[in-house]
Design a protein around this motif. Structure first.
Motif, short mmCIF file in Angstrom:
data_model
loop_
_atom_site.label_atom_id
_atom_site.label_comp_id
_atom_site.label_asym_id
_atom_site.label_seq_id
_atom_site.Cartn_x
_atom_site.Cartn_y
_atom_site.Cartn_z
N THR A 270 52.31 39.15 30.86
CA THR A 270 53.29 38.34 30.57
C THR A 270 54.43 38.88 29.69
OG1 THR A 270 51.92 36.25 30.64
CG2 THR A 270 54.33 36.19 29.41
N ASN A 271 54.00 39.64 28.84
CA ASN A 271 54.86 40.47 27.90
C ASN A 271 55.62 41.41 28.99
OD1 ASN A 271 54.73 38.92 25.74
ND2 ASN A 271 52.71 40.14 24.98
N LEU A 272 54.82 42.10 29.68
CA LEU A 272 55.44 43.32 30.41
C LEU A 272 56.52 42.58 31.51
CD1 LEU A 272 52.44 45.68 31.19
CD2 LEU A 272 54.55 45.85 29.61
N ARG A 273 56.06 41.39 32.04
CA ARG A 273 57.18 40.89 32.99
C ARG A 273 58.28 40.44 32.32
NH1 ARG A 273 52.33 38.33 35.00
NH2 ARG A 273 52.59 36.49 33.64
N SER A 274 58.30 39.74 31.04
CA SER A 274 59.27 39.51 30.55
C SER A 274 60.07 40.73 29.82
CB SER A 274 58.75 38.60 28.90
OG SER A 274 59.79 38.55 28.23
N LEU A 275 59.62 41.87 29.63
CA LEU A 275 60.25 43.18 29.56
C LEU A 275 61.22 43.26 30.45
CD1 LEU A 275 61.02 45.61 27.45
CD2 LEU A 275 58.83 46.38 28.58
N GLN A 276 60.51 43.42 31.84
CA GLN A 276 61.25 43.89 32.93
C GLN A 276 62.67 42.88 33.29
OE1 GLN A 276 59.01 43.37 36.39
NE2 GLN A 276 60.03 45.33 37.38
N GLN A 277 62.39 41.52 33.20
CA GLN A 277 63.27 40.59 33.41
C GLN A 277 64.36 40.87 32.45
OE1 GLN A 277 61.28 36.91 33.08
NE2 GLN A 277 60.19 37.15 34.93
N LYS A 278 64.23 41.10 31.44
CA LYS A 278 65.31 41.16 30.04
C LYS A 278 65.83 42.63 30.34
CE LYS A 278 62.90 37.76 27.32
NZ LYS A 278 62.17 37.45 26.13
N GLN A 279 65.23 43.44 30.62
CA GLN A 279 65.80 44.78 30.91
C GLN A 279 66.77 44.79 32.05
OE1 GLN A 279 62.45 47.57 31.11
NE2 GLN A 279 62.81 48.44 29.19
N GLN A 280 66.49 43.89 33.14
CA GLN A 280 67.42 43.96 34.20
C GLN A 280 68.54 43.15 33.77
OE1 GLN A 280 64.87 41.92 37.09
NE2 GLN A 280 63.86 43.82 38.03
#
Length: 290
Positions: A270-280
């Motif tokens: 979940t944290n990695l998905r959140s990281l990817q979304q916010k980086q985008q």
């Protein structure tokens, strides 16, 4: 709970009898020989008895001499492979050139991290990470250099959408302490662990059933008796006579980084998905600032 590394305990000799002091001194002076020494030979060499040595082993947290000797063997191996010893208080000499100073600081940092790792209770850290992740709010009580470590931890927590409060910023520490509830967590970071206001606060917060984390380098800190989660990392650093807080702050940074990593790992996908979304959002979306 055993807070200090075995060799630190033997050096500090807290609450040791005269016989135990003699045994500890002999062990430290002959550490490589401890890997194969017999109990009877150690007793003869220190003019003590089998029972005195076993009592010392038990005082240090071991069930008997065999387990004690195994730990001494590990300690001897670690000492043999350690980097050059560097004085944590005065790591530089008048004639040191830039390369020598750089090497010494590298050795000091590596040795500090290794020493801290050996003192960690990983089960306790896991409990702390779970408690922090489930808290409504986090309040960080720290002063001076330790507050810089607290700010670094605060910065990392943003990546988990968790926002910590530097409780002693702007002189609002009493207000912040008064606002804490059992759903929050108070984190005290102090190498000496003797700050008077911190002692006042932990006493009050304990009465209010607020979870308390204490990170200190002093196994005798009065804060520890009130701590729900006591984390002690002892370094060979004086309170005042030193040119910098190199060892203590490297140790604190390492412990806090480990706590953050444990928190992050609790729900890694979940944290990695959140990281990817916010980086985008920040790199190629509506939050791009470059």
């Amino acid at each position: 709970m055993v807070y200090m590394r075995l060799l630190d305990q033997l050096k500090q000799q807290r609450d040791f009898t005269n016989n135990e002091q003699r045994i500890a001194a002999y062990i430290l002076a002959n550490l490589p020989a401890m890997t194969t020494i017999y109990l009877k030979d150690l007793a003869a060499a220190t003019y003590t008895s089998h029972s005195a040595i076993i009592r010392l082993a038990q005082k240090l947290g071991f069930r008997g001499f065999r387990e004690f000797q195994t730990a001494l063997t590990t300690a001897a191996a670690n000492e043999a492979h350690a980097l050059d010893t560097v004085d944590a208080n005065f790591p530089v000499a008048p004639n040191d050139d830039a390369q020598t100073i750089a090497k010494k600081m590298a050795a000091l940092t590596v040795n500090t991290i290794n020493a801290t790792y050996q003192q960690l209770d990983t089960g306790l850290l896991q409990q702390v990470a779970q408690t922090l992740r489930g808290a409504r709010r986090l309040f960080l009580f720290a002063q001076g250099d330790s507050q810089m470590r607290a700010r670094s931890f605060q910065n990392k927590l943003v990546k988990l959408n968790q926002f910590a409060i530097i409780a002693e910023e702007y002189g609002d520490e009493a207000w912040n302490a008064a606002n804490l509830t059992p759903n929050d967590v108070a984190i005290f970071i102090s190498y000496a662990g003797t700050t008077r206001t911190h002692q006042q606060f932990v006493t009050y917060l304990q009465q209010q059933k607020v979870p308390i984390v204490v990170l200190t380098g002093n196994p005798d800190s009065p804060l520890l008796s009130a701590a729900t989660y006591p984390i002690v990392t002892v370094q060979s650093e004086y309170n005042f006579a030193k040119i910098g807080t190199f060892a203590s702050q490297a140790a604190f940074e390492y412990v806090l980084d480990t706590l953050f990593s444990l928190m992050y790992a609790q729900d890694l996908p979940t944290n990695l998905r959140s990281l990817q979304q916010k980086q985008q959002l920040m790199q190629a979306g509506p939050l791009t600032t470059k």
